[in-house]
Design a protein around this motif. Structure first.
Motif, PDB file in Angstrom:
ATOM      1  N   GLY A  37       6.339  21.521  14.135  1.00  0.00           N
ATOM      2  CA  GLY A  37       7.500  21.216  14.954  1.00  0.00           C
ATOM      3  C   GLY A  37       8.458  22.393  15.019  1.00  0.00           C
ATOM      4  N   ARG A  38       9.371  22.346  15.956  1.00  0.00           N
ATOM      5  CA  ARG A  38      10.376  23.396  16.119  1.00  0.00           C
ATOM      6  C   ARG A  38      11.395  23.324  14.989  1.00  0.00           C
ATOM      7  NH1 ARG A  38      12.825  26.563  20.137  1.00  0.00           N
ATOM      8  NH2 ARG A  38      11.177  26.009  21.639  1.00  0.00           N
ATOM      9  N   SER A  39      11.834  24.483  14.496  1.00  0.00           N
ATOM     10  CA  SER A  39      12.900  24.542  13.505  1.00  0.00           C
ATOM     11  C   SER A  39      14.164  25.104  14.148  1.00  0.00           C
ATOM     12  CB  SER A  39      12.507  25.424  12.320  1.00  0.00           C
ATOM     13  OG  SER A  39      12.661  26.806  12.636  1.00  0.00           O
ATOM     14  N   ILE A  40      15.286  25.008  13.422  1.00  0.00           N
ATOM     15  CA  ILE A  40      16.531  25.539  13.968  1.00  0.00           C
ATOM     16  C   ILE A  40      16.460  27.050  14.138  1.00  0.00           C
ATOM     17  CG2 ILE A  40      18.005  23.660  13.203  1.00  0.00           C
ATOM     18  CD1 ILE A  40      18.873  25.397  10.827  1.00  0.00           C
ATOM     19  N   TRP A  41      15.651  27.726  13.327  1.00  0.00           N
ATOM     20  CA  TRP A  41      15.529  29.173  13.483  1.00  0.00           C
ATOM     21  C   TRP A  41      14.641  29.531  14.669  1.00  0.00           C
ATOM     22  CZ3 TRP A  41      18.052  33.412  12.357  1.00  0.00           C
ATOM     23  CH2 TRP A  41      19.070  33.334  11.409  1.00  0.00           C
ATOM     24  N   ASP A  42      13.682  28.688  14.999  1.00  0.00           N
ATOM     25  CA  ASP A  42      12.944  28.904  16.248  1.00  0.00           C
ATOM     26  C   ASP A  42      13.917  28.876  17.425  1.00  0.00           C
ATOM     27  OD1 ASP A  42      10.388  28.999  15.007  1.00  0.00           O
ATOM     28  OD2 ASP A  42      10.308  26.809  14.978  1.00  0.00           O
ATOM     29  N   THR A  43      14.739  27.845  17.462  1.00  0.00           N
ATOM     30  CA  THR A  43      15.701  27.693  18.557  1.00  0.00           C
ATOM     31  C   THR A  43      16.710  28.833  18.569  1.00  0.00           C
ATOM     32  OG1 THR A  43      15.486  25.289  18.484  1.00  0.00           O
ATOM     33  CG2 THR A  43      17.464  26.173  19.524  1.00  0.00           C
ATOM     34  N   PHE A  44      17.252  29.148  17.406  1.00  0.00           N
ATOM     35  CA  PHE A  44      18.314  30.157  17.310  1.00  0.00           C
ATOM     36  C   PHE A  44      17.797  31.541  17.689  1.00  0.00           C
ATOM     37  CE2 PHE A  44      21.063  33.083  14.850  1.00  0.00           C
ATOM     38  CZ  PHE A  44      22.320  32.640  15.243  1.00  0.00           C
ATOM     39  N   SER A  45      16.651  31.929  17.141  1.00  0.00           N
ATOM     40  CA  SER A  45      16.161  33.287  17.387  1.00  0.00           C
ATOM     41  C   SER A  45      15.616  33.467  18.798  1.00  0.00           C
ATOM     42  CB  SER A  45      15.088  33.668  16.356  1.00  0.00           C
ATOM     43  OG  SER A  45      13.864  32.990  16.594  1.00  0.00           O
ATOM     44  N   GLN A  46      15.215  32.371  19.422  1.00  0.00           N
ATOM     45  CA  GLN A  46      14.712  32.446  20.797  1.00  0.00           C
ATOM     46  C   GLN A  46      15.831  32.407  21.833  1.00  0.00           C
ATOM     47  OE1 GLN A  46      11.910  29.219  21.026  1.00  0.00           O
ATOM     48  NE2 GLN A  46      10.551  30.108  19.506  1.00  0.00           N
ATOM     49  N   THR A  47      17.073  32.225  21.365  1.00  0.00           N
ATOM     50  CA  THR A  47      18.230  32.192  22.255  1.00  0.00           C
ATOM     51  C   THR A  47      18.819  33.593  22.385  1.00  0.00           C
ATOM     52  OG1 THR A  47      18.739  29.925  21.574  1.00  0.00           O
ATOM     53  CG2 THR A  47      20.499  31.175  22.658  1.00  0.00           C
ATOM     54  N   PRO A  48      18.864  34.168  23.588  1.00  0.00           N
ATOM     55  CA  PRO A  48      19.360  35.540  23.755  1.00  0.00           C
ATOM     56  C   PRO A  48      20.747  35.735  23.146  1.00  0.00           C
ATOM     57  CG  PRO A  48      18.324  34.785  25.782  1.00  0.00           C
ATOM     58  CD  PRO A  48      18.401  33.587  24.863  1.00  0.00           C
ATOM     59  N   GLY A  49      20.908  36.880  22.481  1.00  0.00           N
ATOM     60  CA  GLY A  49      22.193  37.248  21.908  1.00  0.00           C
ATOM     61  C   GLY A  49      22.390  36.879  20.462  1.00  0.00           C
ATOM     62  N   ASN A  50      21.452  36.141  19.872  1.00  0.00           N
ATOM     63  CA  ASN A  50      21.644  35.667  18.500  1.00  0.00           C
ATOM     64  C   ASN A  50      21.084  36.601  17.435  1.00  0.00           C
ATOM     65  OD1 ASN A  50      23.056  33.359  19.134  1.00  0.00           O
ATOM     66  ND2 ASN A  50      21.257  32.027  19.124  1.00  0.00           N
ATOM     67  N   VAL A  51      20.027  37.341  17.765  1.00  0.00           N
ATOM     68  CA  VAL A  51      19.375  38.178  16.758  1.00  0.00           C
ATOM     69  C   VAL A  51      19.171  39.589  17.298  1.00  0.00           C
ATOM     70  CG1 VAL A  51      18.203  36.193  15.734  1.00  0.00           C
ATOM     71  CG2 VAL A  51      17.010  37.571  17.446  1.00  0.00           C
ATOM     72  N   TRP A  52      18.931  40.514  16.381  1.00  0.00           N
ATOM     73  CA  TRP A  52      18.767  41.928  16.723  1.00  0.00           C
ATOM     74  C   TRP A  52      17.683  42.122  17.786  1.00  0.00           C
ATOM     75  CZ3 TRP A  52      14.534  45.248  15.835  1.00  0.00           C
ATOM     76  CH2 TRP A  52      14.801  46.617  15.994  1.00  0.00           C
ATOM     77  N   ASN A  53      18.060  42.807  18.858  1.00  0.00           N
ATOM     78  CA  ASN A  53      17.142  43.135  19.952  1.00  0.00           C
ATOM     79  C   ASN A  53      16.464  41.910  20.578  1.00  0.00           C
ATOM     80  OD1 ASN A  53      17.720  45.823  19.851  1.00  0.00           O
ATOM     81  ND2 ASN A  53      15.660  46.510  19.325  1.00  0.00           N
ATOM     82  N   ASP A  54      17.045  40.729  20.310  1.00  0.00           N
ATOM     83  CA  ASP A  54      16.495  39.478  20.863  1.00  0.00           C
ATOM     84  C   ASP A  54      15.020  39.281  20.514  1.00  0.00           C
ATOM     85  OD1 ASP A  54      18.865  38.590  21.945  1.00  0.00           O
ATOM     86  OD2 ASP A  54      18.487  39.448  23.929  1.00  0.00           O
ATOM     87  N   ILE A  55      14.619  39.766  19.333  1.00  0.00           N
ATOM     88  CA  ILE A  55      13.239  39.571  18.885  1.00  0.00           C
ATOM     89  C   ILE A  55      13.192  38.315  18.018  1.00  0.00           C
ATOM     90  CG2 ILE A  55      11.306  40.521  17.585  1.00  0.00           C
ATOM     91  CD1 ILE A  55      12.474  43.314  18.116  1.00  0.00           C
ATOM     92  N   PRO A  56      12.555  37.252  18.480  1.00  0.00           N
ATOM     93  CA  PRO A  56      12.501  36.015  17.686  1.00  0.00           C
ATOM     94  C   PRO A  56      11.490  36.120  16.554  1.00  0.00           C
ATOM     95  CG  PRO A  56      11.213  35.752  19.676  1.00  0.00           C
ATOM     96  CD  PRO A  56      11.840  37.124  19.765  1.00  0.00           C
ATOM     97  N   GLY A  57      11.514  35.138  15.687  1.00  0.00           N
ATOM     98  CA  GLY A  57      10.588  35.125  14.556  1.00  0.00           C
ATOM     99  C   GLY A  57       9.283  34.409  14.858  1.00  0.00           C
TER     100      GLY A  57
END
Length: 456
Positions: A37-57
């Motif tokens: 299932g999706r986790s909050i970090w999947d959602t957060f990192s896939q949202t533009p502007g939240n993580v470095w260079n918009d590279i999700p985990g």
């Protein structure tokens, strides 16, 4: 230290555990494979502007598919123990209810592979990746999380409890403040009242998980891991001393108070109440949060020197410019004494006589590159040697420190910093996922083999 031991060496007693640590979201990848299932970090990192260079985990370092290769690296280093976390949403895609048997099988294979390699698994139930389905119901700010977490813990103990000797309920619950109070981590909520409630609810969930462990047939022992960055006043002024204590209250004393006294100190209650952000505490909570644990894990990296005249509440963003000294190339202060400070603090201020583990210690270096098939990282070796020597001296002086885990085994996905930081003993080429042992990994293998470290 025996008479035969050179003054330049610190030896470790038989049974001292040398390990390395990771967490599920930071290494596994396979974010939506095999029923996860999706986790909050999947959602957060896939949202533009939240993580470095918009590279999700989404891929991280692909441990989900490369776990056997990674166990072989652990065996080559000679690890006594490997500390890792489980993905709650890989086991329970909706957070509760339906079990994803493919997720159970993955972790079962991993545990069995570690045991076959002679490496003791140490499992953390929660390292920040809450199922998104539960966040949709309020997440850690909803007191119902206590029951959700207890259900998850009971499942884990039922399925894996016969093979795992050491368990951690929650890693660094302060991350809930960063995610719910500051909005820097998932789920990205910046509400101080919500953040404080999430912190308290995490301690309730911890207590219920300990109760579930005692009620299960699981073997071994259980504890919790707290992040300890001692605050040192820049001067002896009352303002600096008050600031240091306040920052410690917000950083880790809140959790220590609940663990060992049942509630936040009167000092904390008074300040949070005056600010309108005091979490709701019920009379029953005092018993739950004090559920007896078997050990305490301390994540120790350095200290923070604070000055009321030049104060940055986001001190981690001011590395290399805040008060202190002896800075590393990444801007963090090299201060091995932080380890002894943490051990002394929990004993003297909270009467803790439990066994202790240094559950994380390590350094991110900007220059870790593969050159002619090798990665030279002398600064990491110097850093780890300093903290390991400090741990060994503390043990020799009577501290009940049972083990030391390097953060991290691999260059993994570092949350909001994404792939911009490298903490690993093993270099990972993020374009190919190729693994290369760094000099520090070979140095650590020598430390483990000889059960001693040369002071630097």
């Amino acid at each position: 230290m025996s008479e035969a031991t050179p003054a330049s060496e610190v030896r470790f007693p038989a049974g001292f555990v040398f390990g390395a640590a990771t967490s599920a979201y930071q290494i596994e990848g396979a974010w939506n494979e095999a029923g996860k299932g999706r986790s909050i970090w999947d959602t957060f990192s896939q949202t533009p502007g939240n993580v470095w260079n918009d590279i999700p985990g989404d891929v991280a370092v692909d441990h989900y598919h490369r776990w056997a290769e990674d166990i072989a690296l652990m065996k080559e280093i000679g690890l006594d123990s490997y500390r890792f976390s489980l993905s709650w949403s890989r086991l329970l895609p909706d957070g509760t209810g339906r079990v994803n048997e493919a997720g159970v099988e993955f972790y079962s294979r991993l545990i069995d592979g570690l045991l076959e390699a002679g490496i003791s698994p140490s499992i953390t139930l929660y390292h920040w990746d809450l199922p998104q389905a539960l966040q949709d119901k309020g997440g850690w700010a909803n007191r119902d999380i206590v029951d959700w977490f207890a259900e998850y813990a009971a499942l884990v103990f039922e399925r894996f409890g016969d093979r795992v000797p050491r368990w951690v309920t929650i890693n660094e619950p302060i991350a809930l403040w960063v995610g719910y109070g500051l909005g820097i981590f998932a789920p990205g909520i910046a509400d101080e009242r919500v953040g404080k409630q999430a912190m308290h609810n995490a301690m309730l969930a911890h207590g219920r998980a300990v109760e579930a462990f005692r009620e299960s047939s699981a073997i071994g022992e259980i504890g919790i891991v707290l992040d300890i960055w001692a605050r040192h006043p820049a001067t002896d002024s009352q303002a600096d001393r008050d600031l240091a204590l306040r920052d410690e209250d917000d950083g880790f004393r809140f959790f220590l108070d609940e663990l060992f006294t049942g509630r936040p100190s009167g000092r904390i209650v008074e300040r949070l109440t005056a600010s309108g952000i005091m979490p709701e505490l019920l009379p029953v909570d005092e018993r739950i949060v004090q559920a007896p644990i078997d050990f305490l894990g301390l994540n120790v990296y350095s200290r923070v020197v604070v000055s009321a005249e030049d104060y940055n509440p986001r001190w981690w963003e001011a590395a290399g410019s805040h008060p202190g000294g002896n800075y590393l190339t990444n801007g963090m202060e090299f201060y091995p004494r932080a380890l002894t400070d943490a051990v002394t603090m929990v004993k003297e201020d909270y009467g803790v006589t439990l066994p202790l583990f240094i559950t994380e210690n390590g350094i991110s270096l900007p220059g870790d590159e593969v050159v002619d098939g090798a990665v030279h990282d002398p600064e990491r070796i110097e850093y780890l040697a300093g903290f390991l020597a400090e741990a060994g001296r503390a043990v020799a002086a009577g501290a009940d420190i049972r083990g030391f885990y390097v953060w991290s085994l691999l260059d993994n996905y570092e949350w909001s910093a994404s792939l911009s930081e490298r903490y690993g003993l093993v270099h990972v080429d993020h374009s190919t996922q190729a693994r290369t042992m760094k000099d520090s990994a070979r140095w650590y293998a020598d430390v483990i083999r000889n059960r001693r470290v040369a002071e630097r």
